[in-house]
Design a protein around this motif. Structure first.
Motif, PDB file in Angstrom:
ATOM      1  N   UNK A   1      23.764 -16.247   3.757  1.00  0.00           N
ATOM      2  CA  UNK A   1      24.870 -16.691   4.612  1.00  0.00           C
ATOM      3  C   UNK A   1      24.547 -18.003   5.320  1.00  0.00           C
ATOM      4  N   UNK A   2      23.272 -18.196   5.693  1.00  0.00           N
ATOM      5  CA  UNK A   2      22.879 -19.417   6.406  1.00  0.00           C
ATOM      6  C   UNK A   2      21.770 -20.126   5.652  1.00  0.00           C
ATOM      7  N   UNK A   3      21.635 -21.424   5.945  1.00  0.00           N
ATOM      8  CA  UNK A   3      20.630 -22.270   5.294  1.00  0.00           C
ATOM      9  C   UNK A   3      20.262 -23.363   6.291  1.00  0.00           C
ATOM     10  N   UNK A   4      19.003 -23.756   6.343  1.00  0.00           N
ATOM     11  CA  UNK A   4      18.605 -24.830   7.245  1.00  0.00           C
ATOM     12  C   UNK A   4      18.933 -26.181   6.618  1.00  0.00           C
ATOM     13  N   UNK A   5      19.574 -27.045   7.398  1.00  0.00           N
ATOM     14  CA  UNK A   5      19.937 -28.377   6.912  1.00  0.00           C
ATOM     15  C   UNK A   5      18.662 -29.204   6.730  1.00  0.00           C
ATOM     16  N   UNK A   6      18.422 -29.770   5.531  1.00  0.00           N
ATOM     17  CA  UNK A   6      17.205 -30.563   5.328  1.00  0.00           C
ATOM     18  C   UNK A   6      17.246 -31.922   6.029  1.00  0.00           C
ATOM     19  N   UNK A   7      18.417 -32.391   6.441  1.00  0.00           N
ATOM     20  CA  UNK A   7      18.511 -33.701   7.094  1.00  0.00           C
ATOM     21  C   UNK A   7      18.242 -33.631   8.596  1.00  0.00           C
ATOM     22  N   UNK A   8      18.774 -32.595   9.271  1.00  0.00           N
ATOM     23  CA  UNK A   8      18.612 -32.533  10.730  1.00  0.00           C
ATOM     24  C   UNK A   8      17.920 -31.261  11.208  1.00  0.00           C
ATOM     25  N   UNK A   9      17.743 -30.255  10.341  1.00  0.00           N
ATOM     26  CA  UNK A   9      17.033 -29.031  10.710  1.00  0.00           C
ATOM     27  C   UNK A   9      17.893 -27.989  11.395  1.00  0.00           C
TER      28      UNK A   9
ATOM     29  N   UNK B   1      32.982 -24.845   6.207  1.00  0.00           N
ATOM     30  CA  UNK B   1      32.955 -26.265   6.601  1.00  0.00           C
ATOM     31  C   UNK B   1      33.751 -26.520   7.877  1.00  0.00           C
ATOM     32  N   UNK B   2      34.748 -25.697   8.177  1.00  0.00           N
ATOM     33  CA  UNK B   2      35.577 -25.885   9.365  1.00  0.00           C
ATOM     34  C   UNK B   2      34.929 -25.310  10.625  1.00  0.00           C
ATOM     35  N   UNK B   3      34.012 -24.355  10.455  1.00  0.00           N
ATOM     36  CA  UNK B   3      33.404 -23.694  11.605  1.00  0.00           C
ATOM     37  C   UNK B   3      31.901 -23.547  11.387  1.00  0.00           C
ATOM     38  N   UNK B   4      31.131 -24.661  11.441  1.00  0.00           N
ATOM     39  CA  UNK B   4      29.680 -24.559  11.253  1.00  0.00           C
ATOM     40  C   UNK B   4      29.024 -23.887  12.453  1.00  0.00           C
ATOM     41  N   UNK B   5      27.834 -23.314  12.294  1.00  0.00           N
ATOM     42  CA  UNK B   5      27.184 -22.656  13.427  1.00  0.00           C
ATOM     43  C   UNK B   5      26.760 -23.665  14.488  1.00  0.00           C
ATOM     44  N   UNK B   6      26.808 -23.262  15.757  1.00  0.00           N
ATOM     45  CA  UNK B   6      26.402 -24.189  16.826  1.00  0.00           C
ATOM     46  C   UNK B   6      24.896 -24.396  16.817  1.00  0.00           C
ATOM     47  N   UNK B   7      24.441 -25.509  17.369  1.00  0.00           N
ATOM     48  CA  UNK B   7      22.989 -25.716  17.456  1.00  0.00           C
ATOM     49  C   UNK B   7      22.357 -24.644  18.338  1.00  0.00           C
ATOM     50  N   UNK B   8      21.125 -24.230  18.039  1.00  0.00           N
ATOM     51  CA  UNK B   8      20.487 -23.201  18.867  1.00  0.00           C
ATOM     52  C   UNK B   8      20.181 -23.752  20.261  1.00  0.00           C
ATOM     53  N   UNK B   9      20.222 -22.848  21.248  1.00  0.00           N
ATOM     54  CA  UNK B   9      19.902 -23.257  22.616  1.00  0.00           C
ATOM     55  C   UNK B   9      18.391 -23.380  22.740  1.00  0.00           C
TER      56      UNK B   9
ATOM     57  N   UNK C   1      26.401 -28.385  11.985  1.00  0.00           N
ATOM     58  CA  UNK C   1      27.286 -28.896  13.038  1.00  0.00           C
ATOM     59  C   UNK C   1      27.327 -30.423  13.078  1.00  0.00           C
ATOM     60  N   UNK C   2      26.389 -31.102  12.412  1.00  0.00           N
ATOM     61  CA  UNK C   2      26.427 -32.569  12.302  1.00  0.00           C
ATOM     62  C   UNK C   2      27.221 -33.035  11.088  1.00  0.00           C
ATOM     63  N   UNK C   3      27.929 -32.129  10.454  1.00  0.00           N
ATOM     64  CA  UNK C   3      28.781 -32.406   9.282  1.00  0.00           C
ATOM     65  C   UNK C   3      27.983 -32.827   8.044  1.00  0.00           C
TER      66      UNK C   3
END
Length: 118
Positions: free
Chosen positions: A53-61, A68-76, A36-38
Motif C-alpha cells: 500500500x505504501x512505498x518510500x519516495x526515492x527522491x525525498x524519502x 495521487x489525489x490524496x498522498x500521505x502526509x509527511x510524518x511528524x 506529498x511533494x507530488x
C-alpha cells in the motif's frame, strides 16, 4: 606487436545477446506511487506479487501511496529529548525528591566521617 589490443576479438558491447541466452524475463507490473511533494515513483513488481500500500519516495524519502489525489502526509518529527526529559518520564517528582534526599544523606555521612569527596 603493432597496434595490438590486450583483448583480441572483442568490441564494446560484445557479449551475450539478452533473451536468447538468459531466457524470457518474468512478467512485470509497474505501479505508480505518489508522495506529498507530488513525486511519482514507478517500481516494478512481479505480476503475481502482492503490491504494498505504501512505498518510500526515492527522491525525498517521504512515504508515498497509490492515491495521487490524496498522498500521505509527511510524518511528524519528534524533537530531540534530553536525558532529563527521559528521567522525568520514568520518575515522579516525589520519587525524585526521595532519591535526592537519600543521596544527600549519604554524602553528608561520608563527609562527617572525614572522607575526601571531590
Amino acid at each position: 606487436m603493432v597496434g595490438g589490443s590486450a583483448i583480441r576479438g572483442s568490441r564494446v558491447g560484445a557479449g551475450p545477446m539478452g533473451e536468447a541466452e538468459r531466457g524470457d524475463s518474468a512478467p512485470r507490473l509497474y505501479v505508480s506511487y505518489f508522495c506529498s511533494n507530488r513525486h511519482e515513483t514507478r517500481p516494478a513488481f512481479a505480476a503475481d506479487a502482492v503490491v504494498p500500500e505504501t512505498w518510500d519516495c526515492p527522491r525525498c524519502g517521504l512515504p508515498a501511496n497509490l492515491d495521487s489525489e490524496n498522498p500521505p502526509p509527511p510524518p511528524k518529527i519528534q524533537p530531540y529529548k534530553t536525558h532529563l526529559a527521559y528521567v522525568k518520564e520514568r520518575r515522579s517528582d516525589a520519587e525524585a525528591e526521595a532519591i535526592l534526599t537519600e543521596a544527600l544523606e549519604g554524602l553528608r555521612a561520608r563527609r562527617a566521617a572525614g572522607e575526601v569527596i571531590y
